[in-house]
Motif scaffolding. Structure first.
Motif, PDB file in Angstrom:
ATOM      1  N   UNK A   1      -7.387  22.352  37.021  1.00  0.00           N
ATOM      2  CA  UNK A   1      -6.909  21.282  37.885  1.00  0.00           C
ATOM      3  C   UNK A   1      -7.192  20.028  37.716  1.00  0.00           C
ATOM      4  N   UNK A   2      -6.207  19.154  37.884  1.00  0.00           N
ATOM      5  CA  UNK A   2      -6.389  17.811  37.661  1.00  0.00           C
ATOM      6  C   UNK A   2      -6.945  17.064  38.856  1.00  0.00           C
ATOM      7  N   UNK A   3      -7.400  15.967  38.839  1.00  0.00           N
ATOM      8  CA  UNK A   3      -8.154  15.165  39.712  1.00  0.00           C
ATOM      9  C   UNK A   3      -7.272  15.129  41.164  1.00  0.00           C
ATOM     10  N   UNK A   4      -6.169  14.486  40.764  1.00  0.00           N
ATOM     11  CA  UNK A   4      -5.100  14.150  41.974  1.00  0.00           C
ATOM     12  C   UNK A   4      -4.649  15.560  42.708  1.00  0.00           C
ATOM     13  N   UNK A   5      -4.586  16.582  42.141  1.00  0.00           N
ATOM     14  CA  UNK A   5      -4.376  17.840  42.692  1.00  0.00           C
ATOM     15  C   UNK A   5      -5.441  18.457  43.511  1.00  0.00           C
ATOM     16  N   UNK A   6      -6.651  18.170  42.623  1.00  0.00           N
ATOM     17  CA  UNK A   6      -8.023  18.581  43.627  1.00  0.00           C
ATOM     18  C   UNK A   6      -8.060  17.786  44.667  1.00  0.00           C
ATOM     19  N   UNK A   7      -7.693  16.442  44.644  1.00  0.00           N
ATOM     20  CA  UNK A   7      -8.029  15.781  46.042  1.00  0.00           C
ATOM     21  C   UNK A   7      -6.975  16.112  47.013  1.00  0.00           C
ATOM     22  N   UNK A   8      -5.604  16.429  46.794  1.00  0.00           N
ATOM     23  CA  UNK A   8      -4.734  16.498  47.414  1.00  0.00           C
ATOM     24  C   UNK A   8      -5.167  17.916  48.217  1.00  0.00           C
ATOM     25  N   UNK A   9      -5.608  18.762  47.442  1.00  0.00           N
ATOM     26  CA  UNK A   9      -5.842  20.099  47.981  1.00  0.00           C
ATOM     27  C   UNK A   9      -7.149  20.014  48.891  1.00  0.00           C
ATOM     28  N   UNK A  78     -14.111   6.682  32.052  1.00  0.00           N
ATOM     29  CA  UNK A  78     -12.958   7.134  31.172  1.00  0.00           C
ATOM     30  C   UNK A  78     -12.764   8.863  31.541  1.00  0.00           C
ATOM     31  N   UNK A  79     -13.759   9.562  31.924  1.00  0.00           N
ATOM     32  CA  UNK A  79     -13.658  11.004  32.200  1.00  0.00           C
ATOM     33  C   UNK A  79     -13.084  11.206  33.378  1.00  0.00           C
ATOM     34  N   UNK A  80     -11.978  12.003  33.622  1.00  0.00           N
ATOM     35  CA  UNK A  80     -11.310  12.343  34.655  1.00  0.00           C
ATOM     36  C   UNK A  80     -11.743  13.784  35.400  1.00  0.00           C
ATOM     37  N   UNK A  81     -12.542  14.382  34.530  1.00  0.00           N
ATOM     38  CA  UNK A  81     -12.908  15.592  34.851  1.00  0.00           C
ATOM     39  C   UNK A  81     -14.240  15.414  35.693  1.00  0.00           C
ATOM     40  N   UNK A  82     -14.192  15.126  37.007  1.00  0.00           N
ATOM     41  CA  UNK A  82     -15.507  14.579  37.570  1.00  0.00           C
ATOM     42  C   UNK A  82     -16.437  15.584  38.041  1.00  0.00           C
ATOM     43  N   UNK A  83     -16.284  16.911  37.715  1.00  0.00           N
ATOM     44  CA  UNK A  83     -17.302  17.965  37.906  1.00  0.00           C
ATOM     45  C   UNK A  83     -18.160  17.701  36.642  1.00  0.00           C
ATOM     46  N   UNK A  84     -17.558  17.720  35.466  1.00  0.00           N
ATOM     47  CA  UNK A  84     -18.096  17.357  34.282  1.00  0.00           C
ATOM     48  C   UNK A  84     -19.210  16.107  34.321  1.00  0.00           C
ATOM     49  N   UNK A  85     -18.593  15.181  34.859  1.00  0.00           N
ATOM     50  CA  UNK A  85     -19.472  13.885  34.987  1.00  0.00           C
ATOM     51  C   UNK A  85     -20.621  14.255  35.875  1.00  0.00           C
ATOM     52  N   UNK A  86     -20.323  14.967  36.885  1.00  0.00           N
ATOM     53  CA  UNK A  86     -21.512  15.283  37.879  1.00  0.00           C
ATOM     54  C   UNK A  86     -22.588  16.038  37.276  1.00  0.00           C
ATOM     55  N   UNK A  87     -22.156  16.855  36.564  1.00  0.00           N
ATOM     56  CA  UNK A  87     -23.098  17.787  35.889  1.00  0.00           C
ATOM     57  C   UNK A  87     -23.821  17.240  34.582  1.00  0.00           C
ATOM     58  N   UNK A  88     -23.102  16.117  33.812  1.00  0.00           N
ATOM     59  CA  UNK A  88     -23.591  15.375  32.983  1.00  0.00           C
ATOM     60  C   UNK A  88     -25.026  14.453  33.571  1.00  0.00           C
ATOM     61  N   UNK A  89     -24.271  13.775  34.564  1.00  0.00           N
ATOM     62  CA  UNK A  89     -25.385  12.804  35.285  1.00  0.00           C
ATOM     63  C   UNK A  89     -26.637  13.555  35.671  1.00  0.00           C
ATOM     64  N   UNK A  90     -26.329  14.716  36.199  1.00  0.00           N
ATOM     65  CA  UNK A  90     -27.559  15.536  36.832  1.00  0.00           C
ATOM     66  C   UNK A  90     -28.658  15.745  35.869  1.00  0.00           C
TER      67      UNK A  90
END
Length: 192
Positions: A1-9, A78-90
């Protein structure tokens, strides 16, 4: 699911999340640079509320720029998969090699103010972070290591200790208590 849809939901838990959701959707629609640090006013970021396997402790770092104990997370870059970003940052900020999202959906939304500061010898103007938070689990017995260019401490704390350690008013009064309350609902299978 893309970020716009995830935030809308995403179903806001309180008025803060309701209004921040609207602001984030407007930025996603009108600011294509918001995923890059070159944007002067807004940066999309991802944070993680990292809990242990018993879900009675949180992992916090001592954030060098904010001079406070803080959650883990960072810029989308630049990465719109923010779950991926969160995991990478952790993983980068803690030295943990294995972390598990407890849910694929967004856990929380926050629009955060960031004061002007120096990073890597360069001034960064005050701006907003459009922050998407995810709930992530890690083994509290796994080895931890700091990331010296970003943090100078890392530790597991009870929820009360974590609040006590933070010196950032907005986080201490509004963000972290909200995340802890939402975690309690999650543990009871009541977070919709």
């Amino acid at each position: 699911m893309n970020l716009v849809t995830a935030i809308e939901n995403f179903k806001p838990w309180n008025e803060q999340e309701e209004y921040d959701k609207l602001l984030m959707l407007a930025e996603l629609k009108n600011n294509p640079q918001a995923f890059d640090r070159e944007s002067l006013t807004v940066h999309f970021t991802a944070s993680a509320w990292v809990v242990n396997q018993n879900k009675d402790k949180i992992l916090m770092i001592y954030h060098n720029i904010y001079d406070s104990w803080s959650w883990l997370g960072g810029h989308a870059d630049g990465d719109q998969d923010l779950l991926h970003v969160a995991i990478k940052e952790v993983k980068e900020e803690s030295g943990l090699t294995e972390v598990t999202p407890l849910m694929e959906d967004i856990f929380s939304l926050e629009v955060l103010t960031v004061d002007g500061h120096i990073k890597h010898g360069k001034y960064v103007s005050s701006h907003l972070h459009m922050n998407v938070t995810y709930l992530i689990e890690a083994d509290e017995t796994a080895p931890l290591s700091i990331k010296p260019d970003e943090n100078s401490g890392i530790s597991w704390y009870t929820f009360e200790e974590g609040l006590e350690r933070s010196t950032q008013y907005w986080f201490k009064e509004w963000v972290y208590p909200k995340l802890n309350k939402k975690l309690e609902l999650f543990k009871q299978n009541k977070l919709n």
